[in-house]
Enzyme design. Structure first.
Site, PDB file in Angstrom:
ATOM      1  N   ASP A 123      -0.730  -0.730  -6.384  1.00  0.00           N
ATOM      2  CA  ASP A 123       0.530  -1.183  -5.795  1.00  0.00           C
ATOM      3  C   ASP A 123       0.854  -2.639  -6.075  1.00  0.00           C
ATOM      4  O   ASP A 123       1.700  -3.227  -5.403  1.00  0.00           O
ATOM      5  CB  ASP A 123       0.507  -0.936  -4.273  1.00  0.00           C
ATOM      6  N   ASP A 181       5.227   7.439  -6.771  1.00  0.00           N
ATOM      7  CA  ASP A 181       5.533   6.074  -6.318  1.00  0.00           C
ATOM      8  C   ASP A 181       5.130   5.029  -7.365  1.00  0.00           C
ATOM      9  O   ASP A 181       5.685   3.939  -7.428  1.00  0.00           O
ATOM     10  CB  ASP A 181       4.782   5.746  -5.017  1.00  0.00           C
TER      11      ASP A 181
HETATM   12  N1  GLY Z   1       4.170   4.297  -1.607  1.00  0.00           N
HETATM   13  C1  GLY Z   1       3.938   4.872  -0.344  1.00  0.00           C
HETATM   14  C2  GLY Z   1       5.152   5.339   0.343  1.00  0.00           C
HETATM   15  O1  GLY Z   1       6.223   5.413  -0.201  1.00  0.00           O
HETATM   16  O2  GLY Z   1       5.020   5.657   1.515  1.00  0.00           O
END
Ligand code: GLY
Length: 403
Positions: A123, A181
């Site tokens: 992330d 994501d």
């Molecule tokens: N990337 C985690 C979410 O969107 O909750």
């Protein structure tokens, strides 16, 4: 022969660029009332973020707030959302020129900085680009460049050429988990190649986007949340969900991440296949019978209790921001549709139902996000990323309607 090939390529490239610009002749007109609302939203959001700041422990980052109990949930800098608070402050500073917001962003960036060396998360794009990337846009500096390049290097360590993807989650030894994501973390890599001239970041980003495009999408252009690859052969072992209603359902925020991620990948590469993918995702969203008339998505397109299912304001905010950008890359008719969708989302998120009243909601801007329904966590609450993409979408709306 060689000359012919080069000339041919030039013609194709030329046509491509003509097409890209010719498609881009949509000049959206601002809805004056909405523009006024947006101006007020920036002022209100700045005031809200000062409430949030007052309640924030010095070394923590805001995650959410539970209106029913008045309790906050904070995180350390290593949580995937840590970049959104400084990022939102910097966006708001850009609009309000309120130096108190800038100073608070600088304070928290100093806490976040150490994550540039974190190789245990995928992330880093969210964490470091939404924060230091925004700071570097406002006041470019060698120090920010170094932090961002180190972050890109850390992210690149998670790439496995056999799979062709960056690993999202560290699972069991036989698991190589990649979530949709993760498309949102590629921007950091594209930036790193531009900033350093080292094409390896770009190549990783493109490989990730291609592998995801090949494996993550269903025939109807919705996406799975989680893919489990074989780390040695790259074969897909499993397609499932973590945060959606079911393995075969379309989790709303996942669709929003895909829409935004492929729009951004098109912007960075100018490769039309990514634009096509973004348009396909847009088509899935806009034509889905469960996409509500007010365009604020249910938390999952297949939630069993629709129309009573909870909405996810964060998914709506991400979609609004993505649709505004995507409207700049398509033909006029499609652009109008995308822009109108974003406009409706912004109008509805600005209304009492979603925009928190002054001093409430713990200082967050939006209410009614859904974080992790299957985990029963962060349900119907404000979410730091909902605020970030709402503010970004409003900035994009304002800029794209400027004469
Ligand atoms: N990337 C985690 C979410 O969107 O909750």
């Amino acid at each position: 022969m060689q000359v012919k090939k080069i000339l041919g390529a030039m013609v194709v490239l030329g046509l491509f660029f003509i097409n890209a610009t010719a498609q881009n002749n949509y000049h959206p007109k601002a809805d004056k009332k909405l523009l006024k609302t947006i101006e007020q939203n920036f002022t209100d959001a700045a005031a809200q973020y000062k409430v949030l700041e007052k309640n924030l422990p010095a070394d923590k980052f805001p995650k959410t707030y539970f209106p029913a109990t008045g309790k906050y949930e904070f995180s350390n800098s290593g949580w995937w959302c840590s970049g959104f608070y400084p990022g939102t402050l910097l966006y708001l500073y850009q609009e309000t020129k309120d130096t108190a917001l800038y100073n608070e962003a600088m304070r928290i960036l100093a806490v976040l900085k150490k994550e540039q060396f974190n190789t245990s998360t995928h992330d880093l794009g969210f964490m470091m680009y939404c924060s230091f990337g925004n700071a570097n846009q406002i006041a470019p500096s060698p120090a920010y460049k170094e932090i961002l390049l180190n972050s890109a290097k850390s992210l690149a360590t998670r790439f496995n050429p056999a799979v062709g993807c960056i690993k999202s989650w560290d699972g069991k030894p036989n698991e190589y988990l990649v979530i949709i994501d993760n498309m949102m973390n590629l921007k950091l890599l594209f930036w790193a190649t531009q900033a350093s001239g080292d094409s390896s970041f770009y190549k990783i980003a493109v490989s990730h986007a291609n592998t995801t495009m090949k494996n993550h999408f269903r025939a109807d252009n919705s996406s799975y949340h989680v893919l489990n690859y074989n780390a040695t052969t790259g074969a897909v072992q499993q397609k499932k969900t973590a945060q959606g209603f079911a393995d075969e359902s379309a989790w709303a925020r996942g669709q929003a991440w895909g829409l935004y991620g492929y729009t951004e990948t098109y912007r960075e590469t100018k490769d039309k296949k990514y634009l096509d993918q973004a348009n396909k995702i847009a088509s899935f969203i806009l034509n889905h019978p469960n996409f509500p008339a007010d365009k604020i998505a249910y938390w999952d397109f297949n939630a069993p209790d629709i129309p009573d299912a909870l909405r996810d304001a964060s998914a709506a905010a991400i979609m609004a921001s993505a649709f505004i950008e995507l409207s700049g890359y398509v033909n006029k008719k499609t652009a109008k549709k995308y822009f109108a969708t974003a406009e409706m989302i912004l109008k509805n998120l600005s209304a009492e139902k979603y925009k928190a009243a002054a001093g409430t909601n713990g200082g967050f801007i939006l209410q009614h996000g859904v974080g992790h329904m299957p985990n029963k966590t962060e349900i119907d609450v404000p979410l730091t990323y909902g605020d970030y993409y709402f503010v970004e979408a409003m900035l994009r709306y304002k800029n794209s309607t400027k004469k």
